[in-house]
Design a protein around this motif. Sequence first.
Motif, mmCIF file in Angstrom:
data_model
loop_
_atom_site.group_PDB
_atom_site.id
_atom_site.type_symbol
_atom_site.label_atom_id
_atom_site.label_comp_id
_atom_site.label_asym_id
_atom_site.label_seq_id
_atom_site.Cartn_x
_atom_site.Cartn_y
_atom_site.Cartn_z
ATOM 1 N N LEU A 1 40.675 -30.515 31.896
ATOM 2 C CA LEU A 1 40.147 -29.152 31.907
ATOM 3 C C LEU A 1 41.288 -28.146 31.824
ATOM 4 C CD1 LEU A 1 37.862 -27.077 32.267
ATOM 5 C CD2 LEU A 1 38.089 -27.408 34.753
ATOM 6 N N LEU A 2 42.344 -28.393 32.578
ATOM 7 C CA LEU A 2 43.484 -27.489 32.556
ATOM 8 C C LEU A 2 44.118 -27.426 31.170
ATOM 9 C CD1 LEU A 2 45.500 -25.682 34.057
ATOM 10 C CD2 LEU A 2 46.796 -27.729 34.614
ATOM 11 N N GLU B 1 34.401 -27.604 31.404
ATOM 12 C CA GLU B 1 35.090 -27.956 30.163
ATOM 13 C C GLU B 1 34.312 -27.460 28.949
ATOM 14 O OE1 GLU B 1 36.135 -31.907 27.569
ATOM 15 O OE2 GLU B 1 36.503 -32.003 29.724
ATOM 16 N N GLU B 2 32.996 -27.611 28.961
ATOM 17 C CA GLU B 2 32.179 -27.147 27.829
ATOM 18 C C GLU B 2 32.292 -25.637 27.668
ATOM 19 O OE1 GLU B 2 28.583 -30.489 27.797
ATOM 20 O OE2 GLU B 2 28.417 -28.703 29.071
ATOM 21 N N ASP C 1 21.041 -24.080 27.943
ATOM 22 C CA ASP C 1 21.622 -23.824 29.252
ATOM 23 C C ASP C 1 23.127 -23.577 29.169
ATOM 24 O OD1 ASP C 1 21.868 -26.458 28.438
ATOM 25 O OD2 ASP C 1 21.999 -27.237 30.473
ATOM 26 N N LEU C 2 23.821 -24.243 28.229
ATOM 27 C CA LEU C 2 25.239 -23.980 28.047
ATOM 28 C C LEU C 2 25.447 -22.546 27.560
ATOM 29 C CD1 LEU C 2 28.240 -24.610 27.825
ATOM 30 C CD2 LEU C 2 27.800 -25.648 25.577
ATOM 31 N N PHE D 1 29.943 -24.646 38.480
ATOM 32 C CA PHE D 1 29.963 -25.561 37.341
ATOM 33 C C PHE D 1 30.493 -26.931 37.783
ATOM 34 C CE2 PHE D 1 30.990 -21.837 34.231
ATOM 35 C CZ PHE D 1 29.679 -21.403 34.303
ATOM 36 N N THR D 2 29.923 -27.972 37.222
ATOM 37 C CA THR D 2 30.599 -29.264 37.310
ATOM 38 C C THR D 2 31.860 -29.197 36.469
ATOM 39 O OG1 THR D 2 29.470 -30.151 35.371
ATOM 40 C CG2 THR D 2 28.370 -30.435 37.524
ATOM 41 N N VAL D 3 32.765 -30.138 36.658
ATOM 42 C CA VAL D 3 33.977 -30.146 35.840
ATOM 43 C C VAL D 3 33.612 -30.289 34.369
ATOM 44 C CG1 VAL D 3 36.145 -31.345 35.370
ATOM 45 C CG2 VAL D 3 35.352 -31.091 37.727
ATOM 46 N N GLU D 4 32.571 -31.097 34.100
ATOM 47 C CA GLU D 4 32.141 -31.297 32.713
ATOM 48 C C GLU D 4 31.616 -29.996 32.113
ATOM 49 O OE1 GLU D 4 32.251 -35.143 34.781
ATOM 50 O OE2 GLU D 4 31.350 -33.196 35.257
#
Length: 904
Positions: free
Chosen positions: A888-889, A87-88, A47-48, A81-84
């Motif tokens: 994330l930034l 990030e991925e 999924d990623l 997207f979730t923040v997680e």
Amino acid sequence: MSLANTTPQPDADRGRARHEMPDELRADVRLLGEVLGRVLTESVGADLLEDVEHLRALTIAAYEEDGSDAIEAAEALIDTFTVERAEEVARAFSCYFHLVNLAEEHHRVRVLHRREAEASPDAAPTDSIQHAVETLRQEVGEEETARRIAGLEFRPVLTAHPTEARRRAVAAAIRRITNLLAERDARLGGITLADNKRQLLAEVDGLWRTSPLRSTKPSPLDEVRTAMATFDQTLFEVFPEVYRRFDDWLAGDDAGLVPPRVPSFVRLGSWIGGDRDGNPNVTASLTKQAAAIASEHALHALEAVALRLGRALTLDASTTPGSSALEALWQSQRLLAEDVTDEIAQRSPNEPYRRVLLVIAERIKATRLRNADLAYDLADDLLADLRVVQESLVAAGAARAAFADLQQLIWQVETFGFHLAELEVRQHSQVHRETLAEIAEVDSLDDLSERSREVLEVFRAMASVQARYGVAAARRYIVSFTTSAEDLANVYTLARHAMGPEAPLPVLDVIPLFETFADLQASVDVLDAAITHPLVQERLAQTDRRLEVMLGYSDSSKDVGPVSATLALYDAQSRIAQWARDNALTLTLFHGRGGALGRGGGPANRAILAQPPHSVDGRFKLTEQGEVIAARYGHPVIAARHIDQVAGATLLASAPSIEARNSGAAEEFAAMAERMDEVSRERFFALVKSPGFPQWFAQVTPQEEIGLLPLGSRPAKRGLSINSLDDLRAIPWVFAWSQARINLTGWFGLGTALRAVGDVEQLRRAYARWPLFATMIDNVEMSLAKTDDRIARRYLALGDRPDLDALVLEEMALTREWVLIVTGKERMLANMRVLGRAVQMRSPYVDALSLIQIRALRGLRRPAEPDTTLDAEAQQAADERVAKLQRLLLITLNGVAAGLQNTG
């Protein structure tokens, strides 16, 4: 993962040229993309990979077409997207950039090897040392050319300025992957090829699992150790290798039989551990530690070479008898360490050269270990011993042994000494003035503030380093923001306070650093007053009237804009060079250039050839920092090519034809330059002097967040108030604009200036005839190629200043239009195949990271209204979300830097 399976095909209407990728590079990128895709699937899930591929497809579509719908679709996808997950995805694209960068570097090495194999001995590249020498021979004759070769100097100075966004762990993983990719060029097959693929998967998996962010800011000593890795891996071997290749070419058939005609013309400098301007983490104690670490590496390397050479030089006394001087050296060695020499003599009873060199290796080891009985006092003492060995070999008829590996070692000792790099101290002139004012008010130096005591302690540290490693190890003291001759005299006054009335001062070469527009204009007056100082006159007499002056590219550009800064720097160099000739001074101009175009970046060899007459004269010194160090010196083949180009340009710059061309063009286009200077500065001020500009700048770029990124030990600000840009360091100023995909510091004001001139034929004539103007236009073209107005608009929307937004976007469009008019091109980078391909290959993926970064910025820029109704758990959740957005930034900052390949 198929990140590399589709190369973006730029749409002609968007002004982008299409560049085909070589088959070998395409295969490498595809392989690495597939490996990364498999790693992502195995470690996180299919999924990623699907999310990454979906976003990739959208940004490629946006790049290829007018693209507004595709960009909006990409933003909508990112919002799901979730923040997680964001990030991925950001980490996946960042990994891809690292892999593409290493693939391109590997292909460049491949091409350089191929060119060398196919090159005719009589056909030297036009940007090489050989071509420079051939040109000089034709223009000034053989004897004068030889004199200029003997005086050649190249002084790269490594700095700790925090522009390298990669972690050292990431850089190490990249090196290992590069080595595995290189193995595949040997036509591996069967089990060996499968094993290579397995190792690639393991290394890319490790790269993916390694956090792209440092957990803490590196200390200055961490920065020293990073520089040492470059020395160990490339510089120690590459510098003498360049000398060797140059000397062999000069000698022709006599190579290896005659004394070298090429001097050891590179001297490495370093600010790492010495530059305390705005960095309270650099103390006098740390300066001494930095010098000790560097010396340890230098002596370790020299010891290993001397030991290897001693073991190999098994010439028998019957075939190659030693001279009386060699025998005297051996006897002096026996007096120093009878037990060591007896043991060596037993192993080498009739091999005089082997035994002397083995003792030399022992003495280098003793120097490293601080064994006073056997240690050398100075590197010159080691050189004297090596020359005794060399001269004895020549006298015995063994010239090939004398001028082979032994000569390499001599060159290495001459280049690096026992100190490795000339450690330079830098401090702000205001700090000196404040320290002297405080000294005048106290009864005892013990009553001084901690900062003032530290200012004095640095002179004691310099004296200590000089006593231990030689004067060359730490004699330069650079005064930032020099505004008067008094700023230079203050250094000597402080040194006398530090050392006391009786103790000798450390040897000091006090170097002015002219940074602002006003300081550049006043530079000659300051210098004229400075050379009347008694201690300056005394030092000039000791150095045969050698003088060094440093010019700052960063702050001058931030001060008046890139166009005016470029012209002001040229004018200052011209005036300083003429002043030095009038005063019979041997001048070295020290260029404080960065990697980004807004800080004097761009191809160094072209910049050298664009300098005013007599401002180079066979000597070139510049700062090398951040990602530039890795790009220019990280691989031995590329490092050798870079040194060849710079050394060739340094020689060629003083050719009469080059000097006549530059002076003639500067005179011909003086009125045009004056008009461009006036208009571009006015346009730049209209932006940066607008009310509220600093606050707006902090909103529309990640400028504030850059300070959170643990890039280096130096603070990003000199105590910046949000109401002023004066104390913002030039590096985050450039870094922030590049992250926002605007690159304003490289081009703003040029479009207005070119339009004000208006005469297209004159502008094209200047582009053809004036190297300074052509270099500026080409650098701006490179800078604009990395901008994207659609992405830029989204950053600008983070602020609430449509007037400033319009000013930036109008100037961007105007500059792009006029650069194409001047160059006569239809599209940006149309004739820059390699750079154009690199931009084309990365831009859609940088767009993806930029859009993720904008999402993070939007979340962080929302006004934080206090909510007293939140319970502790809810408040903790809110704080955690902010922390996740900041992380994330920061990850996107790393990724965009890797994709753009220049930060500050």
